[in-house]
Design a protein around this motif. Structure first.
Motif, PDB file in Angstrom:
ATOM      1  N   HIS A   1       0.837  -1.204   0.000  1.00 57.86           N
ATOM      2  CA  HIS A   1       0.000   0.000   0.000  1.00 57.86           C
ATOM      3  C   HIS A   1       0.869   1.249   0.000  1.00 57.86           C
ATOM      4  N   VAL A   2       0.479   2.244  -0.801  1.00 59.65           N
ATOM      5  CA  VAL A   2       1.161   3.541  -0.690  1.00 59.65           C
ATOM      6  C   VAL A   2       0.136   4.587  -0.244  1.00 59.65           C
ATOM      7  N   ALA A   3       0.600   5.494   0.595  1.00 57.64           N
ATOM      8  CA  ALA A   3      -0.291   6.474   1.211  1.00 57.64           C
ATOM      9  C   ALA A   3      -0.626   7.603   0.240  1.00 57.64           C
ATOM     10  N   SER A   4      -1.744   8.274   0.523  1.00 57.61           N
ATOM     11  CA  SER A   4      -2.099   9.471  -0.234  1.00 57.61           C
ATOM     12  C   SER A   4      -1.424  10.670   0.423  1.00 57.61           C
ATOM     13  N   ASP A   5      -1.258  11.735  -0.362  1.00 54.81           N
ATOM     14  CA  ASP A   5      -0.723  12.960   0.228  1.00 54.81           C
ATOM     15  C   ASP A   5      -1.889  13.805   0.764  1.00 54.81           C
ATOM     16  N   GLY A   6      -1.581  14.974   1.274  1.00 55.45           N
ATOM     17  CA  GLY A   6      -2.591  15.805   1.924  1.00 55.45           C
ATOM     18  C   GLY A   6      -3.701  16.259   0.989  1.00 55.45           C
ATOM     19  N   ARG A   7      -3.452  16.194  -0.323  1.00 55.17           N
ATOM     20  CA  ARG A   7      -4.472  16.632  -1.289  1.00 55.17           C
ATOM     21  C   ARG A   7      -5.304  15.461  -1.805  1.00 55.17           C
TER      22      ARG A   7
ATOM     23  N   LEU B   1       3.799  10.867  -4.512  1.00 66.11           N
ATOM     24  CA  LEU B   1       4.769  10.479  -5.540  1.00 66.11           C
ATOM     25  C   LEU B   1       6.073   9.978  -4.938  1.00 66.11           C
ATOM     26  N   GLU B   2       6.549  10.653  -3.878  1.00 65.97           N
ATOM     27  CA  GLU B   2       7.828  10.242  -3.285  1.00 65.97           C
ATOM     28  C   GLU B   2       7.704   8.867  -2.622  1.00 65.97           C
ATOM     29  N   THR B   3       6.570   8.646  -1.935  1.00 68.19           N
ATOM     30  CA  THR B   3       6.351   7.333  -1.312  1.00 68.19           C
ATOM     31  C   THR B   3       6.286   6.257  -2.398  1.00 68.19           C
ATOM     32  N   LEU B   4       5.610   6.582  -3.505  1.00 63.16           N
ATOM     33  CA  LEU B   4       5.501   5.620  -4.606  1.00 63.16           C
ATOM     34  C   LEU B   4       6.885   5.307  -5.165  1.00 63.16           C
ATOM     35  N   ARG B   5       7.683   6.359  -5.390  1.00 59.98           N
ATOM     36  CA  ARG B   5       9.041   6.140  -5.928  1.00 59.98           C
ATOM     37  C   ARG B   5       9.840   5.230  -4.996  1.00 59.98           C
ATOM     38  N   GLY B   6       9.677   5.450  -3.671  1.00 59.28           N
ATOM     39  CA  GLY B   6      10.397   4.642  -2.685  1.00 59.28           C
ATOM     40  C   GLY B   6       9.978   3.183  -2.728  1.00 59.28           C
TER      41      GLY B   6
ATOM     42  N   ILE C   1       3.690   9.951 -12.325  1.00 55.03           N
ATOM     43  CA  ILE C   1       3.464   8.625 -11.732  1.00 55.03           C
ATOM     44  C   ILE C   1       3.724   7.533 -12.773  1.00 55.03           C
ATOM     45  N   LEU C   2       3.150   7.722 -13.981  1.00 54.79           N
ATOM     46  CA  LEU C   2       3.319   6.718 -15.040  1.00 54.79           C
ATOM     47  C   LEU C   2       4.787   6.583 -15.435  1.00 54.79           C
ATOM     48  N   GLU C   3       5.483   7.712 -15.482  1.00 56.09           N
ATOM     49  CA  GLU C   3       6.904   7.680 -15.845  1.00 56.09           C
ATOM     50  C   GLU C   3       7.695   6.881 -14.805  1.00 56.09           C
ATOM     51  N   ALA C   4       7.381   7.130 -13.521  1.00 57.58           N
ATOM     52  CA  ALA C   4       8.108   6.430 -12.443  1.00 57.58           C
ATOM     53  C   ALA C   4       7.840   4.923 -12.509  1.00 57.58           C
ATOM     54  N   ILE C   5       6.598   4.550 -12.785  1.00 63.41           N
ATOM     55  CA  ILE C   5       6.247   3.126 -12.856  1.00 63.41           C
ATOM     56  C   ILE C   5       7.044   2.442 -13.966  1.00 63.41           C
TER      57      ILE C   5
END
Ligand SMILES: *Cc1c(COP(=O)(O)O)cnc(C)c1O
Length: 499
Positions: free
Chosen positions: A189-195, A200-205, A232-236
């Protein structure tokens, strides 16, 4: 107000009176049983209820009135897109050529249905920006499984067996992690940000050589469009993983956001949501899956093909060796697919774009109307739905989201989705859809405002709701754990029921 109120409609067995239905069912010819061996004959008459024809008809009509449906009222169930199902769809699905076709009919006798399926695949591919589509999966959840099984087949085909994980955001639908597990992956699971977006940073990690795919829902179950979708798609893809798009919320972005064009490798459609079909009672749906070039060889078979002479046929066994095989008997829930085809063709491209415009406008309108009385945790322009919360209301008055939902029933509305998504406390997920009038949206918003006001003044009336429904407040835990699903005659009652 605890406990079950008198049931409004007794069962047919309770209404039964000996001899009442007599004479209506023609008696069989005298020698009807001649060929039935004696030991297989009944010794006692079947224990059927005995009623007159009007009693039976009225029983079922009254039952149908107890049933809440889109044809009867507003159904703002978030994450479900409970739009009105045009009657044109029903006409099309009932055409004998579709409805009476045997699933094993030879291709020469099934050309019309095969053509419809072939064309629908192409319509959906265009809508999703995808290369090809399978119509087999029976619902969104099975579409997800089909998509992730194709992702697994792709990595195996490349000889890469280190990818054991599938990433899903914490706001995702429960079917996403369930799909990952069923396909043999570990869910991360990756968390959502405040918005409310994926962080994105958690996803990259979390991304790496061990990730097979990332499952995203866009717009998300918070009703928000991922603002950083391109990053996001680029990081994936940079991590060698595949991008899966849960297309359940496509109603908000038709003609504006094409997942395949944006870079998603695979997606599912919930045609029973986006392209209408009565659903919600567990009835049949369909979850076609679109793929880009990378996954096309792995699509389930048999696919519908068009030969050079214009005739349609099914793929032969072995014709596409990398296919993951069948995921469902025959060609999917064809009746639902006919409805989707009729809906898409009736609207056309501009009509579908208008659907999304109106759905988004309706959701934003209701959001603006109830702001203040309820918390709006992510208060920015939403898409097809938005999350409200009764967190502050509860702190002030003790009235919870469940109570608000129950009180809405007294106002004549089906409650919205509650306590989902899990990331929002006391959540109400509201999806009005495009098929409602301004008057209906206002009446619904007025009801929510009236309940919030009543909570401040007279919380007891709200926490003991519903007051107008045939069944009052039930004990939720007992209802879930020890449901009483079987009717039994009262002790000593004379009944023809076998029990
Ligand atoms: C409805 C839904 C699903 C599951 O689809 P079914 O057709 O009900 O199996 C998956 N994801 C999201 C976001 C949904 O809203």
């Amino acid at each position: 107000m605890n406990g079950v109120r008198p049931v409004l409609e007794p069962t047919l067995f309770e209404r039964s009176r000996p001899g009442r239905g007599d004479g209506k069912v023609p008696h069989p010819p005298r020698d009807a049983l001649a060929g039935v061996p004696a030991e297989q004959r009944r010794t006692a008459p079947p224990a059927l209820p005995e009623l007159s024809e009007p009693e039976v008809i009225r029983h079922f009509v009254r039952l149908s009135h107890l049933n809440y449906s889109v044809d009867a009222g507003f159904y703002p169930l978030g994450s479900c897109t409970m739009k009105y199902n045009p009657k044109l769809n029903e006409w099309a699905a009932r055409l004998p050529g579709f409805a009476a076709l045997h699933p094993l009919a030879p291709e020469a006798l099934a050309q019309g249905t095969l053509q419809l399926l072939w064309e629908l695949e192409r319509l959906l591919a265009e809508i999703g920006g995808m290369k090809a589509v399978t119509l087999q999966p029976a619902a969104g959840a099975q579409g997800e499984l089909t998509g992730i099984l194709m992702a697994r087949a792709y990595h195996e085909w490349r000889g890469d067996d280190a990818r054991r994980k599938v990433i899903v955001p914490d706001s995702s639908h429960g079917t996403n992690p369930a799909t990952a597990s069923m396909a043999g992956f570990e869910t991360v699971h990756v968390a959502s940000d405040g918005r409310g977006d994926v962080d994105l940073e958690t996803l990259r990690g979390a991304l790496g050589q061990d990730v097979a795919a990332v499952m995203l829902t866009n717009p998300s179950t918070l009703g928000l469009f991922e603002e950083k979708i391109c990053d996001i798609l680029e990081a994936i893809h940079a991590a060698g993983a595949l991008a899966y798009m849960d297309g359940a919320n496509l109603n908000a972005v038709l003609g504006r956001f094409k997942p395949g064009t944006a870079g998603f490798d695979v997606m599912h459609f919930n045609v029973h949501k986006t392209f209408s079909t009565p659903h919600g009672g567990g009835g049949p749906g369909a979850g076609p899956v679109g793929v880009g070039e990378t996954l096309e060889p792995f699509l389930p078979g048999p696919r519908v093909l068009r030969d050079g002479d214009g005739t349609f046929r099914l793929e032969r066994p072995g014709e596409r060796p990398d296919s993951i095989g069948r995921v469902r008997a025959f060609h999917g829930n064809v009746g639902v697919l006919v409805r989707a085809y009729a809906y898409i063709r009736a609207h056309g491209g501009p009509g579908l774009m208008r659907v999304s415009e109106d759905a988004v406008l309706a959701a934003n309108y209701v959001r603006a109307r109830i702001r203040g009385a309820y918390d709006i945790p992510f208060d920015r322009i939403c898409k097809h739905e938005f999350v409200a919360s009764a967190k502050s209301l509860k702190a002030r008055t003790g009235v919870r989201t469940l109570d608000v939902a129950k009180r809405l029933i007294d106002h004549g509305f089906h409650p919205p989705t509650i306590y989902f998504p899990l990331v929002v406390e006391e959540a109400l997920l509201i999806e009005p859809t495009e098929t409602e009038t301004l008057e209906t949206l206002d009446a619904f918003a007025d009801a929510l405002l009236a309940i919030a006001e009543e909570a401040e003044r007279d919380p007891g009336t709200v926490t003991s709701a519903p007051h107008e429904a045939p069944i009052g407040r039930v004990d939720e835990a007992t209802a879930a754990r020890q449901p009483n699903l079987r009717w039994c005659p009262a002790a000593g009652a004379e009944t023809p029921c076998p029990d």
